[in-house]
Design a protein around this motif. Structure first.
Motif, PDB file in Angstrom:
ATOM      1  N   PHE A   1      45.298  29.659  35.963  1.00  0.00           N
ATOM      2  CA  PHE A   1      43.947  29.887  35.447  1.00  0.00           C
ATOM      3  C   PHE A   1      43.043  28.692  35.714  1.00  0.00           C
ATOM      4  CE2 PHE A   1      44.348  33.243  31.846  1.00  0.00           C
ATOM      5  CZ  PHE A   1      44.835  34.132  32.771  1.00  0.00           C
TER       6      PHE A   1
ATOM      7  N   ILE B   1      38.242  35.611  34.704  1.00  0.00           N
ATOM      8  CA  ILE B   1      37.905  35.538  33.283  1.00  0.00           C
ATOM      9  C   ILE B   1      37.430  34.131  32.920  1.00  0.00           C
ATOM     10  CG2 ILE B   1      38.830  35.742  30.949  1.00  0.00           C
ATOM     11  CD1 ILE B   1      40.673  37.887  31.989  1.00  0.00           C
ATOM     12  N   ILE B   2      38.169  33.137  33.412  1.00  0.00           N
ATOM     13  CA  ILE B   2      37.776  31.755  33.142  1.00  0.00           C
ATOM     14  C   ILE B   2      36.419  31.472  33.770  1.00  0.00           C
ATOM     15  CG2 ILE B   2      38.426  29.346  33.477  1.00  0.00           C
ATOM     16  CD1 ILE B   2      40.408  30.622  31.800  1.00  0.00           C
TER      17      ILE B   2
ATOM     18  N   LEU C   1      35.277  45.947  38.907  1.00  0.00           N
ATOM     19  CA  LEU C   1      35.633  46.724  40.105  1.00  0.00           C
ATOM     20  C   LEU C   1      36.785  46.051  40.855  1.00  0.00           C
ATOM     21  CD1 LEU C   1      32.210  47.860  41.573  1.00  0.00           C
ATOM     22  CD2 LEU C   1      33.997  49.289  40.630  1.00  0.00           C
TER      23      LEU C   1
ATOM     24  N   TYR D   1      39.023  44.040  39.605  1.00  0.00           N
ATOM     25  CA  TYR D   1      40.242  44.206  38.808  1.00  0.00           C
ATOM     26  C   TYR D   1      40.788  45.619  38.965  1.00  0.00           C
ATOM     27  CZ  TYR D   1      43.252  44.421  34.699  1.00  0.00           C
ATOM     28  OH  TYR D   1      44.318  44.585  33.865  1.00  0.00           O
ATOM     29  N   GLY D   2      39.875  46.590  38.990  1.00  0.00           N
ATOM     30  CA  GLY D   2      40.309  47.977  39.116  1.00  0.00           C
ATOM     31  C   GLY D   2      41.018  48.252  40.422  1.00  0.00           C
ATOM     32  N   THR D   3      40.578  47.619  41.497  1.00  0.00           N
ATOM     33  CA  THR D   3      41.192  47.941  42.785  1.00  0.00           C
ATOM     34  C   THR D   3      42.392  47.055  43.114  1.00  0.00           C
ATOM     35  OG1 THR D   3      39.511  46.550  43.785  1.00  0.00           O
ATOM     36  CG2 THR D   3      39.160  48.917  43.888  1.00  0.00           C
ATOM     37  N   THR D   4      42.431  45.847  42.555  1.00  0.00           N
ATOM     38  CA  THR D   4      43.548  44.969  42.913  1.00  0.00           C
ATOM     39  C   THR D   4      44.542  44.797  41.768  1.00  0.00           C
ATOM     40  OG1 THR D   4      42.330  43.023  42.210  1.00  0.00           O
ATOM     41  CG2 THR D   4      42.139  43.636  44.517  1.00  0.00           C
ATOM     42  N   GLY D   5      44.139  45.088  40.551  1.00  0.00           N
ATOM     43  CA  GLY D   5      45.067  45.006  39.435  1.00  0.00           C
ATOM     44  C   GLY D   5      45.287  43.607  38.896  1.00  0.00           C
TER      45      GLY D   5
ATOM     46  N   THR E   1      43.101  39.588  37.926  1.00  0.00           N
ATOM     47  CA  THR E   1      41.866  38.817  37.952  1.00  0.00           C
ATOM     48  C   THR E   1      42.101  37.419  38.511  1.00  0.00           C
ATOM     49  OG1 THR E   1      42.264  38.156  35.668  1.00  0.00           O
ATOM     50  CG2 THR E   1      40.767  39.995  36.019  1.00  0.00           C
TER      51      THR E   1
END
Lengths: 198, 481
Positions: B68, B128-129, B178, B180-184, B186
């Protein structure tokens, strides 16, 4: 099948309530529509078996945030009609941009297979436990930074609104307690028919 | 389920922890301390920033919290720039703060929090960070912009920055969701691995996500066409805050752009590079043309900073070692030039003038030393040798030519020539116009002298001997090669 029906029920109401938030003329109605939006979103979370998030949404957003909004809207005499005067002339441009973005997103997202492995749902652990376990371990650093952000919001609110006014009568308890009988009470001899003189 | 702790190495976070603790201590001090504590608080802030700089410089390459938070040579370079920017701006605005009753302590605490947000952004290894760091920095600066709360324009600046900034944060978050949704994931490295595994098929949603993230970050650096807020906010904010927001958010946001594009999305280079090129050319054009008609120097410097952002983006689009290096060099030079120019604006502000360009008429007759320095800063921004600004532009153009982007290089040179006009106009006003009666009698104090000397000497030194800066920046970009 049944979940599909429930899903469309909740999402339809969510969308209409969200439109109601910005479209209603009375700002109190707007806030109430906002509460409705939150509630239906909570319903969607329940469908996803994210019961903790649903509960948080109801407790925090509906119970606290929306009510605060309501207070602010009722206490501040903001003339929303006046604010809305200029909105009509910008409406065509706004609708144009909105429709463009919506169309683009539909084109993009229609062909996309979203990765369902993104969230690992461990069936044996309850939602609350699972979130608690990552929040204070893996996501400890984001958690701490978020607390600093809240602190900044607090400081900001105080800095921008607190004013030290002079000449305001405030209760000062230590001053009250330090008063003695001598300085507080004065005995006056009143002659009849003349009234007390200050 | 056993609880798994991530690897936590707090030494990596030492400068950030120090800054956070310092701001908390100062908050308590300002709540319970005596009146007239501004001087001691500023001194503590500057001492704390100096210690944090020393710790940062001695740090080694480590990561913590499961990737992180990254401390590498690049992060250290950017952090030292941020420490310098914050320390210098606070040091030079002490007199301004006293005069405007900003020295209650909250001002310095918010400045430190903004710095902390910037530091976190430079070290972020996860979306996120990155987002949290960005919010911490932005939120503090929104409040600072509105700090003069009895002044309508300051309020307007704060509100405008807040509303538009929230919008930009929304874009950024949507982009992140988006991705995160496509790669799973962050995590930057995780995103890169996921994209590499699916080579050949790049989901349009990922590309949309990258573009939305870029749009959000472009807002923070005020790259055209996301620059609309900058002139109004720069003009309305208190001058010390303008000086701060002209430097810190740019360094932090560029550090984040670097890491996001080069660590998370190296495979999407074909997709994001045209976007960057467009942003660069648009910023160059806006910065050069729109500044000409300005009569307020803070507005003019806002447009000038948009132009500088264009050059920095130009360096980034070249996608070679020299280009990345030129970005770092340009940023370092940009800070000192801006700090110097704002120091002079703050000096004139002591007489209640200095916001209008016409206020600088005839500065040379009364204060020849100040006039020479102001002319130096303006020449440096225009990119005239032998000053540092020339070196910055030179390396950007060299990198563009090395990458075979002759069109972009020529565009850059042309806009740089157009932009030189309004910098030279100020020099003309200073040297060839008559001053008003009794103008420019302000007293110089030690901080003003020190800042102007440092900025002047560094701009001259880096213009003639750029070797040390080049070596330092080369070490900084090695991470991405």
């Amino acid at each position: 099948m049944a979940t599909d029906i429930v899903f469309y029920f909740f999402s339809l109401i969510t969308v209409f309530a969200a439109v109601g938030v910005i479209a209603s003329r009375n700002q109190v109605h707007s806030v109430l529509f906002l509460v409705l939006t939150f509630f239906n979103t909570a319903g969607l979370f329940v469908l996803l078996e994210a019961e903790l998030l649903a509960a948080l949404l109801v407790i925090v957003y509906m119970g606290a945030v929306a009510i605060l909004f309501l207070f602010v809207v009722m206490m501040l005499d903001v003339q929303f009609e006046e604010l809305r005067q200029g909105a009509i002339q910008h409406l065509p441009m706004g609708i144009f941009v909105g429709v463009m973005i919506l169309a683009e997103l539909i084109v993009i997202l229609s062909g996309v297979h979203l990765d369902h492995h993104a969230v690992e749902v461990t069936a044996k652990v309850s939602n609350t436990l699972a979130i608690g376990q990552v929040m204070f371990t893996k996501y400890l650093l984001p958690f701490e930074i978020a607390s600093l952000i809240l602190l900044v919001a607090l400081i900001g609110a105080v800095v921008l609104t607190l004013r030290k006014r002079t000449g305001v009568k405030r209760q000062n308890i230590s001053k009250q307690l330090a008063r003695t009988r001598d300085e507080a009470v004065e005995l006056v001899k009143v002659t009849s028919g003349e009234g007390a003189k200050p | 389920m056993p609880v798994q702790m991530p690897d936590i190495n707090l030494v990596t976070l030492l400068p950030e922890i120090l800054i956070a603790l310092l701001s908390l201590v100062l908050l308590l001090k300002s709540a319970w301390g005596d009146e007239n504590r501004g001087g001691s608080i500023s001194a503590m802030v500057i001492a704390g920033v100096a210690i944090a700089t020393a710790i940062t410089l001695r740090g080694g390459d480590t990561t913590t919290f499961g990737g992180f938070f990254i401390n590498d040579a690049f992060a250290r370079f950017m952090k030292v720039l941020m420490f310098l920017a914050t320390g210098l701006v606070l040091f030079m605005s002490q007199e301004f703060m006293r005069r405007n009753k900003f020295d209650g302590g909250e001002y310095q605490v918010l400045t430190l929090m903004a710095l902390l947000g910037g530091l976190i952004m430079a070290s972020a290894g996860d979306f996120i960070i990155l987002y949290l760091g960005l919010e911490l920095m932005s939120l503090s600066i929104y409040v600072l912009a509105a700090f003069r709360r009895d002044d309508k324009r300051s309020n307007e600046a704060g509100l405008k920055y807040f509303v538009l900034g929230s919008m930009a944060s929304g874009f950024l978050l949507y982009g992140i969701s988006l991705i995160y949704g496509t790669t799973g994931t962050t995590l930057f490295t995780g995103v890169a691995t996921a994209l590499q595994a699916g080579t050949g098929h790049i989901s349009p949603a990922t590309v949309m996500g990258v573009i939305l993230v870029l749009a959000g970050m472009s807002f923070k650096v005020a790259a055209a066409p996301f620059h609309m807020w900058a002139p109004d906010v720069y003009e309305g904010s208190p001058t010390s805050v303008t000086a701060f927001m002209a430097v810190l958010p740019k360094i932090a946001a560029f550090a984040a752009i670097f890491r996001v594009l080069l660590v998370a999305f190296p495979t999407l280079h074909v997709q994001w590079n045209p976007v960057l090129q467009f942003l660069a050319v648009a910023s160059l054009a806006v910065g050069a043309v729109a500044a000409i008609g300005q009569t307020n120097i803070k507005r003019m410097l806002a447009y000038s900073s948009i132009g500088h952002v264009g050059f920095i983006l130009l360096g980034l689009t070249t996608h070679n070692a020299l280009g990345f290096q030129s970005v770092l060099v340009y940023l370092a030079i940009y800070i000192f030039t801006n700090v110097g120019a704002f120091a002079i604006i703050l000096l004139l502000n002591r007489e209640g003038i200095g916001d209008e360009i016409d206020d600088y008429k005839g500065l040379a007759r009364q204060r020849p030393m100040l006039a020479i320095l102001m002319a130096m800063f303006m020449f440096s921004m225009a990119g005239i040798p032998p000053l540092a600004g020339f070196m910055g532009k030179l390396y950007v153009f060299m990198a563009a030519i090395e990458a075979g982007q002759f069109g972009l290089a020529i565009t850059g040179v042309l806009f740089s020539a157009v932009g030189a006009f309004y910098y030279l106009r100020i020099v003309k006003l200073i040297y060839f116009d008559q001053p008003k009666e009794g103008a420019f009698t302000m007293v110089m104090d030690l901080p003003a002298r020190a800042i102007l000397t440092v900025a002047g000497v560094i701009i001259l030194y880096w213009g003639i001997f750029p070797g040390a800066l080049l070596a330092w920046s080369a070490a900084g970009v090695k991470v991405f090669l």
